[in-house]
Design a protein around this motif. Structure first.
Motif, PDB file in Angstrom:
ATOM      1  N   UNK A 106       0.814  -1.212   0.000  1.00 35.74           N
ATOM      2  CA  UNK A 106       0.000   0.000   0.000  1.00 35.74           C
ATOM      3  C   UNK A 106       0.847   1.261   0.000  1.00 35.74           C
ATOM      4  N   UNK A 107       2.170   1.111  -0.111  1.00 35.80           N
ATOM      5  CA  UNK A 107       3.066   2.247  -0.163  1.00 35.80           C
ATOM      6  C   UNK A 107       3.657   2.651   1.175  1.00 35.80           C
ATOM      7  N   UNK A 108       3.287   1.984   2.264  1.00 39.78           N
ATOM      8  CA  UNK A 108       3.828   2.312   3.589  1.00 39.78           C
ATOM      9  C   UNK A 108       5.298   1.914   3.672  1.00 39.78           C
ATOM     10  N   UNK A 109       6.196   2.846   4.011  1.00 42.31           N
ATOM     11  CA  UNK A 109       7.614   2.489   4.128  1.00 42.31           C
ATOM     12  C   UNK A 109       7.834   1.530   5.294  1.00 42.31           C
ATOM     13  N   UNK A 110       8.629   0.512   5.069  1.00 43.94           N
ATOM     14  CA  UNK A 110       8.976  -0.435   6.120  1.00 43.94           C
ATOM     15  C   UNK A 110      10.290  -0.063   6.791  1.00 43.94           C
ATOM     16  N   UNK A 111      11.152   0.669   6.078  1.00 44.59           N
ATOM     17  CA  UNK A 111      12.413   1.151   6.643  1.00 44.59           C
ATOM     18  C   UNK A 111      12.682   2.532   6.070  1.00 44.59           C
ATOM     19  N   UNK A 112      13.651   3.222   6.633  1.00 44.74           N
ATOM     20  CA  UNK A 112      14.102   4.468   6.026  1.00 44.74           C
ATOM     21  C   UNK A 112      14.818   4.140   4.715  1.00 44.74           C
ATOM     22  N   UNK A 113      14.770   5.038   3.731  1.00 47.12           N
ATOM     23  CA  UNK A 113      15.457   4.756   2.459  1.00 47.12           C
ATOM     24  C   UNK A 113      16.915   4.392   2.684  1.00 47.12           C
ATOM     25  N   UNK A 114      17.362   3.396   1.950  1.00 45.33           N
ATOM     26  CA  UNK A 114      18.737   2.894   2.057  1.00 45.33           C
ATOM     27  C   UNK A 114      19.485   3.325   0.814  1.00 45.33           C
ATOM     28  N   UNK A 115      20.582   4.053   1.001  1.00 46.58           N
ATOM     29  CA  UNK A 115      21.352   4.511  -0.155  1.00 46.58           C
ATOM     30  C   UNK A 115      22.669   3.764  -0.247  1.00 46.58           C
ATOM     31  N   UNK A 116      23.449   4.092  -1.275  1.00 50.29           N
ATOM     32  CA  UNK A 116      24.691   3.371  -1.519  1.00 50.29           C
ATOM     33  C   UNK A 116      25.679   3.537  -0.389  1.00 50.29           C
ATOM     34  N   UNK A 117      25.646   4.680   0.296  1.00 53.98           N
ATOM     35  CA  UNK A 117      26.549   4.871   1.435  1.00 53.98           C
ATOM     36  C   UNK A 117      26.073   4.059   2.630  1.00 53.98           C
ATOM     37  N   UNK A 118      24.754   4.081   2.866  1.00 55.94           N
ATOM     38  CA  UNK A 118      24.219   3.355   4.007  1.00 55.94           C
ATOM     39  C   UNK A 118      24.382   1.859   3.894  1.00 55.94           C
ATOM     40  N   UNK A 119      24.411   1.320   2.641  1.00 56.15           N
ATOM     41  CA  UNK A 119      24.553  -0.117   2.468  1.00 56.15           C
ATOM     42  C   UNK A 119      25.912  -0.599   2.942  1.00 56.15           C
ATOM     43  N   UNK A 120      26.877   0.293   3.005  1.00 56.80           N
ATOM     44  CA  UNK A 120      28.198  -0.127   3.430  1.00 56.80           C
ATOM     45  C   UNK A 120      28.491   0.207   4.878  1.00 56.80           C
ATOM     46  N   UNK A 121      27.560   0.881   5.565  1.00 56.14           N
ATOM     47  CA  UNK A 121      27.770   1.251   6.945  1.00 56.14           C
ATOM     48  C   UNK A 121      27.054   0.281   7.860  1.00 56.14           C
ATOM     49  N   UNK A 122      27.769  -0.199   8.857  1.00 60.06           N
ATOM     50  CA  UNK A 122      27.194  -1.179   9.772  1.00 60.06           C
ATOM     51  C   UNK A 122      25.966  -0.625  10.482  1.00 60.06           C
ATOM     52  N   UNK A 123      25.971   0.669  10.797  1.00 57.26           N
ATOM     53  CA  UNK A 123      24.845   1.244  11.528  1.00 57.26           C
ATOM     54  C   UNK A 123      23.582   1.241  10.684  1.00 57.26           C
ATOM     55  N   UNK A 124      23.693   1.610   9.409  1.00 59.75           N
ATOM     56  CA  UNK A 124      22.520   1.630   8.539  1.00 59.75           C
ATOM     57  C   UNK A 124      22.005   0.216   8.277  1.00 59.75           C
ATOM     58  N   UNK A 125      22.922  -0.703   8.054  1.00 64.17           N
ATOM     59  CA  UNK A 125      22.506  -2.089   7.839  1.00 64.17           C
ATOM     60  C   UNK A 125      21.826  -2.648   9.086  1.00 64.17           C
ATOM     61  N   UNK A 126      22.411  -2.364  10.256  1.00 64.75           N
ATOM     62  CA  UNK A 126      21.827  -2.865  11.496  1.00 64.75           C
ATOM     63  C   UNK A 126      20.419  -2.319  11.695  1.00 64.75           C
ATOM     64  N   UNK A 127      20.215  -1.044  11.383  1.00 61.37           N
ATOM     65  CA  UNK A 127      18.883  -0.447  11.547  1.00 61.37           C
ATOM     66  C   UNK A 127      17.859  -1.153  10.652  1.00 61.37           C
ATOM     67  N   UNK A 128      18.254  -1.470   9.424  1.00 66.81           N
ATOM     68  CA  UNK A 128      17.335  -2.154   8.523  1.00 66.81           C
ATOM     69  C   UNK A 128      17.035  -3.565   9.033  1.00 66.81           C
ATOM     70  N   UNK A 129      18.080  -4.293   9.438  1.00 69.61           N
ATOM     71  CA  UNK A 129      17.881  -5.667   9.883  1.00 69.61           C
ATOM     72  C   UNK A 129      17.066  -5.722  11.172  1.00 69.61           C
ATOM     73  N   UNK A 130      17.286  -4.758  12.059  1.00 69.18           N
ATOM     74  CA  UNK A 130      16.497  -4.713  13.290  1.00 69.18           C
ATOM     75  C   UNK A 130      15.025  -4.469  12.969  1.00 69.18           C
ATOM     76  N   UNK A 131      14.760  -3.583  12.010  1.00 68.85           N
ATOM     77  CA  UNK A 131      13.373  -3.315  11.627  1.00 68.85           C
ATOM     78  C   UNK A 131      12.696  -4.572  11.095  1.00 68.85           C
TER      79      UNK A 131
END
Length: 417
Positions: free
Chosen positions: A293-318
């Motif tokens: 329905x278009x509801x975001x499940x996570x914050x947008x993930x960009x090319x920089x965030x894909x390589x940062x442990x903090x951004x990856x952890x936030x997505x996996x925790x969600x």
């Protein structure tokens, strides 16, 4: 012996022998048996006192070797127990309580301790391996420590109820780059230039500002306006990709809405979502992961965030606690892309039938790479989606996701697993 009974088998035997001494002393008139029975009771009382009056465990803390536990991977739990004791104590046993999200054998020998004259707290370190059984968030604990007195007559079970929450995340599969397949998807940083027309002479010009490079002077505009003009700077834009998770419970089993890890098909879909999002981000996309329905499940993930442990952890925790929802909106997904041209669109669904193929058919014309993954495709649903322009992959929970991901390079329906 029951955990509630404070005596060991040896201590229980000593208590029974003391009782027998009192009985036979009364019947046989042997006073020495009374003294012997009293001696046994005194030893038992001293054994209990040595456990309950001189030693206690006051605190427990745990750390996991990795920041997040992952399904199918092994981590180490380090336990620190704060103990106070005045008298030396023999070895005992310990056991920790694991939630259903973790698998392991958390038991071992609690070490002997020398006397602490002032009863100062000392730290005992324990460790044991655990393996992620299924995703979710649940606490480890309580910790039970069972100790005996030096004679092995009495025992004490001390329960430390402090729990340690542990997040078990879905497995992340390293997927090959889509741009390496036939037809690059454009997943790189692209330089775009604002234009009034199609020719380079129609580039937008602006007034010269101190610090602008002389190489950027737009001579035609300068002559026309009779003042220095420079070409508008090129702008970098990051292309977008979208991962759509159709998580209506009707596409999975009823257990998928109950708790994480309860439905194998839903768990496979979760793994596809997180793996696809990371793979696309590493190719240079800004990736949105949304519900149907278009509801975001996570914050947008960009090319920089894909390589940062903090951004990856936030997505996996969600995604560690995502469950199926009661309603389904895949039939309304096409409306989100009306009048929009975007990069790759990856749709992940469980059950997928011909009606679903008709509903999402228009999206294929708005995406540079429309990809569809279905856990349980029905009839010729994938063939119909492929005819509409989708690149399709069918897989079951035990299939090789890398093979299914690679199969979408070929247009048409491909079954993997």
């Amino acid at each position: 012996m029951s955990r509630l009974w404070p005596l060991t088998l040896r201590g229980t035997g000593a208590l029974a022998l003391a009782a027998a001494c009192f009985v036979f002393a009364a019947q046989l008139g042997i006073d020495e048996l009374v003294y012997f029975g009293l001696l046994l009771l005194g030893v038992l009382a001293a054994s209990l006192a040595s456990l309950y009056l001189t030693r206690r465990a006051d605190s427990v803390s745990r750390t996991v070797s990795s920041e997040l536990a992952v399904v199918g991977r092994t981590s180490t739990v380090d336990v620190r127990v704060g103990v106070r004791t005045v008298l030396p104590t023999p070895p005992g046993r310990w056991s920790d309580t694991l939630p259903s999200t973790l698998a392991g054998d958390p038991v071992g020998v609690f070490p002997a301790l020398e006397s602490g004259l002032r009863g100062d707290e000392r730290t005992v370190r324990l460790s044991y391996p655990v393996t992620g059984a299924h995703r979710g968030v649940a606490p480890i604990g309580p910790l039970r420590i069972t100790t005996t007195d030096p004679f092995g007559l009495a025992r004490r079970s001390h329960v430390l109820r402090a729990g340690t929450p542990v997040t078990v995340t879905p497995p992340l599969v390293d997927l090959p780059a889509l741009s390496g397949h036939a037809g690059a998807t454009g997943g790189i940083l692209q330089a775009t230039t604002e234009q009034l027309g199609q020719g380079s002479d129609n580039l937008i010009a602006r007034r010269y500002m101190p610090g602008d490079s002389m190489r950027r002077i737009h001579w035609r505009a300068t002559a026309h306006r009779d003042e220095l003009m420079v070409r508008q700077e090129e702008q970098e834009s990051t292309p977008e990709a979208t991962v759509v998770f159709a998580r209506g419970v009707a596409r999975y089993s009823a257990d998928a809405a109950r708790e994480p890890g309860a439905d194998a098909a839903f768990e496979a879909a979760v793994t596809v979502c997180v793996s696809a999002a990371v793979s696309l981000a590493r190719e240079g996309y800004t990736v949105e992961v949304i519900d149907a329905d278009g509801t975001p499940l996570i914050d947008p993930l960009d090319s920089a965030g894909a390589g940062e442990a903090r951004e990856l952890a936030a997505m996996l925790i969600a995604f560690s606690s995502v469950v199926a929802r009661p309603d389904d909106h895949l039939g309304e997904l096409a409306a989100l892309f009306t009048g929009v041209t975007t990069g790759p669109v990856v749709v992940v669904a469980g059950r997928f039938d011909p009606a679903d193929a008709r509903a999402i058919a228009p999206i294929a014309h708005h995406s540079s790479l429309p990809a569809l993954f279905a856990v349980a495709p029905q009839g010729d649903a994938l063939d119909r989606a492929a005819d509409a322009g989708w690149r399709c992959g069918a897989f079951d929970p035990d299939a090789d996701l890398v093979a299914a991901w690679s199969a979408i390079a070929d247009r048409g329906a491909s079954r993997v697993g």
